[in-house]
Design an enzyme around this catalytic site. Structure first.
Site, PDB file in Angstrom:
ATOM      1  N   ASP A 142       0.827  -1.317   0.058  1.00 43.60           N
ATOM      2  CA  ASP A 142       0.050  -0.122  -0.045  1.00 43.60           C
ATOM      3  C   ASP A 142       0.909   1.442   0.006  1.00 43.60           C
ATOM      4  OD1 ASP A 142      -3.117   1.107   0.878  1.00 43.60           O
ATOM      5  OD2 ASP A 142      -1.173   2.289   1.792  1.00 43.60           O
ATOM      6  N   TYR A 146       2.878   9.700  -0.482  1.00 42.36           N
ATOM      7  CA  TYR A 146       3.880   9.329   0.468  1.00 42.36           C
ATOM      8  C   TYR A 146       5.304   9.733  -0.147  1.00 42.36           C
ATOM      9  CZ  TYR A 146       0.191   6.496   2.404  1.00 42.36           C
ATOM     10  OH  TYR A 146      -1.193   6.009   3.149  1.00 42.36           O
ATOM     11  N   LYS A 165      -2.696   6.103  -4.380  1.00 34.11           N
ATOM     12  CA  LYS A 165      -3.887   7.127  -3.913  1.00 34.11           C
ATOM     13  C   LYS A 165      -3.654   8.352  -4.711  1.00 34.11           C
ATOM     14  CE  LYS A 165      -3.817   4.592   0.403  1.00 34.11           C
ATOM     15  NZ  LYS A 165      -2.364   4.477   0.907  1.00 34.11           N
ATOM     16  N   HIS A 218      -7.481   9.773  -2.014  1.00 39.90           N
ATOM     17  CA  HIS A 218      -6.929   9.631  -0.487  1.00 39.90           C
ATOM     18  C   HIS A 218      -7.540  10.427   0.762  1.00 39.90           C
ATOM     19  CE1 HIS A 218      -2.637   9.284   1.266  1.00 39.90           C
ATOM     20  NE2 HIS A 218      -3.575   9.096   1.969  1.00 39.90           N
TER      21      HIS A 218
END
Ligand code: A2P
Length: 282
Positions: A47, A52, A77, A110
């Site tokens: 994931d 990120y 996302k 997200h």
């Protein structure tokens, strides 16, 4: 059950019951090493997220692992700054490029109400969702879903969606069980994925869990992840530590009794809780 056991999503696609989380995993060597370790330990579900900033390292690790693409499950996302149909089309292509993959298994919005779009989040989500649906039809994405959505955000999305969301990834652990939201997800055949299943680590400080862990010869982390699985959630533990990456995968050789599950249920509020998506400053 094992790391490769699956849940079946409302679109018929299968998803491995545990995922390897990468939120706050630094890009570069650390992320690459952690993902390679996770794959070596047997995780097949990774994931990540554009936000990120480590999709590139995830892609490199996947390529280096030599594991066939169809044996892997990759989630990423749509980041908060994206707010239009065209923006989402571009963001999907950027994630595909960063991950160096032909398709994404699961793509999530997200956040329901990024600060930039807080006045018209309904339109933003509907427009981005349309781009996601078209990417499904084009074969770029297999399944689509959301993250951090509350029932009122989902209700709005249902009004325009052709493909229903398969997943809602939320902050979910014994300290914040989001009972009403989980029930709403279930009633709508949406799988509840649990990010921060260890409460970003603070669950491990709860003293009541120590004796439970000792009685099963397991760690507190393993007890809490097993609780998440037995609840029917899909936990996404994050770690950059080799031994913990392995530890968090060893969840299938013991079972919590009904009484033990109830005991853990009573830890609601014992540590940190989820943020309210409509009130944060991002
Ligand atoms: P690290 O990444 O340094 O190993 P969550 O998945 O709830 O977000 O929690 C992640 C946090 O918990 C990270 O700080 C991670 O540290 C830590 N962590 C992950 N697994 C374990 C474990 N088995 N034992 C102790 N701490 C852990």
């Amino acid at each position: 059950m094992s790391l490769t056991s699956t849940y079946t999503l409302n679109d018929g696609n299968k998803i491995p019951v545990v995922g390897f989380g990468t939120w706050r995993t630094p890009d570069g060597e650390i992320a690459k090493h952690a993902v390679l370790k996770a794959l070596e330990a047997g995780y097949r579900h990774i994931d990540t997220a554009a936000a990120y900033h480590n999709e590139g390292s995830v892609g490199v690790a996947i390529a280096e692992s030599g594991i066939a693409r169809e044996e892997l499950y990759i989630t990423t996302k749509l980041a908060n700054p994206v707010g239009t149909y065209e923006g989402a089309v571009q963001a999907i292509d950027e994630s595909l490029r960063a991950l160096d993959t032909e398709y994404i298994d699961l793509y999530l919005i997200h956040w329901p109400t990024p600060i930039t779009y807080r006045e018209y989040w309904e339109k933003r989500n509907a427009d981005c969702w349309q781009a996601m649906e078209e990417a499904v039809v084009a074969g770029k994405i297999k399944s689509i879903g959301v993250s951090n959505f509350l029932p009122h955000h989902l209700e709005k999305l249902f009004e325009t969606a052709t493909i229903q969301p398969a997943v809602n990834q939320i902050y979910l652990n014994p300290s914040d069980q989001q009972v009403e939201l989980v029930a709403f997800n279930k009633a709508n055949d949406i799988l509840s994925e649990a990010y921060s299943p260890l409460g970003t680590g603070n669950i491990l400080e709860i003293k009541e869990l120590q004796s439970l862990a000792e009685s099963h010869h397991k760690s507190i982390a393993q007890i809490v992840l097993r609780w998440s699985l037995q609840k029917g959630f899909l936990p996404l533990p994050k770690s950059v530590t080799d031994s913990r990456i392995v530890e968090n995968s060893l969840l299938f050789d013991f079972e919590l009794s009904e009484a033990e599950m109830t005991q853990i249920d009573q830890l609601q509020g014992a540590a940190a809780s989820a943020l309210n998506p409509d009130e944060v400053s991002f």
